[in-house]
Design an enzyme around this catalytic site. Structure first.
Site, short mmCIF file in Angstrom:
data_model
loop_
_atom_site.label_atom_id
_atom_site.label_comp_id
_atom_site.label_asym_id
_atom_site.label_seq_id
_atom_site.Cartn_x
_atom_site.Cartn_y
_atom_site.Cartn_z
N GLY A 1 0.83 -1.25 -0.04
CA GLY A 1 0.21 -0.02 0.07
C GLY A 1 1.13 1.45 -0.21
N HIS B 1 -4.77 1.90 7.67
CA HIS B 1 -3.39 2.21 7.55
C HIS B 1 -3.07 3.24 6.58
CE1 HIS B 1 1.28 1.42 8.02
NE2 HIS B 1 1.12 2.31 6.98
N GLU B 2 -3.31 3.22 5.30
CA GLU B 2 -3.20 4.51 4.36
C GLU B 2 -4.06 5.44 4.46
OE1 GLU B 2 -0.48 3.70 2.52
OE2 GLU B 2 -0.45 1.55 2.94
N CYS C 1 5.42 -0.17 7.32
CA CYS C 1 5.25 0.87 6.55
C CYS C 1 6.55 1.48 5.66
CB CYS C 1 4.95 2.12 7.38
SG CYS C 1 4.55 3.77 6.48
N LEU C 2 6.15 1.83 4.39
CA LEU C 2 7.42 2.01 3.57
C LEU C 2 7.94 3.23 3.91
CD1 LEU C 2 5.95 1.03 0.12
CD2 LEU C 2 7.39 0.00 1.26
N GLN D 1 2.83 9.89 1.45
CA GLN D 1 3.93 9.33 1.69
C GLN D 1 5.04 9.81 0.30
OE1 GLN D 1 2.24 5.25 2.29
NE2 GLN D 1 4.29 5.18 3.20
N HIS E 1 -2.35 7.78 6.77
CA HIS E 1 -1.60 8.76 6.37
C HIS E 1 -2.05 9.82 5.63
CE1 HIS E 1 2.42 6.43 6.32
NE2 HIS E 1 1.71 5.26 5.86
NI NI Z 1 2.31 3.19 5.80
#
Ligand code: NI
Length: 177
Positions: A46, A134-135, A92-93, A51, A138
């Site tokens: 995701g 989660h996204e 998370c990236l 991000q 963000h």
């Molecule tokens: Ni994330």
């Protein structure tokens, strides 16, 4: 398709609140394609526009094993969340290498727009439900580590800053050659 730079925690730009998407144009399609290339390259399941320093309500998800089922959510809203909760080990990236348990509603119903601006609904459970929430965090400027204890969060912050310093040192070494 150029790969986009993913902001790393604790970059303060990760805490900006995203604005709704208004224009469903070519620019949006290119952004989605670039975000998808970036997510698959990472690799991740995701990615939220926040991000990659684009503060618009757009996120992409692909929880398929073959990584060939991209889902795009624009201006997403959770219209229902289950009482039942699920504890999931999240990563998370923007916080590479860190995984920790976060508890969230186990099932959600989401309303969103697709890349053409057409509304759709999704009822999600399991990894997809976790990923959507989660996204969406963000887009509100929230990173999953904010659910952890202050002690854990500070440890993660120090570790990320240390890695950042090491990366910068490595880059300057390469540059000096
Ligand atoms: Ni994330």
């Amino acid at each position: 398709m150029p790969l986009l730079t993913i902001l790393r925690y604790p970059d303060t730009r990760l805490h900006k609140v995203a604005k709704p998407v208004r224009q469903f144009d070519e620019r949006l399609k290119i952004l989605v394609a670039d975000m998808a290339a970036t997510m698959y390259d990472a690799p991740g399941v995701g990615l939220a526009a926040s991000q990659v320093d684009v503060h618009e309500q757009l996120l992409i998800i692909d929880v398929s094993d073959a990584q060939n089922a991209l889902q795009v959510f624009i201006n997403p809203e959770i219209v229902w969340a289950s009482e039942e909760r699920i504890l999931y080990e999240e990563g998370c990236l923007s916080v590479p290498g860190v995984y920790d348990g976060v508890e969230r509603p186990a099932r959600v119903k989401v309303r969103a727009l697709d890349v053409e601006g057409q509304p759709f609904h999704v009822e999600a459970d399991g990894l997809l439900a976790v990923c959507i929430q989660h996204e969406m965090d963000h887009l509100k400027g929230k990173v999953f580590v904010e659910y952890l204890s202050p002690l854990k969060r500070n440890r993660i912050k120090s570790r990320m800053l240390k890695e950042e310093r090491e990366n910068q040192r490595d880059r300057s070494k390469v540059g000096a050659r």
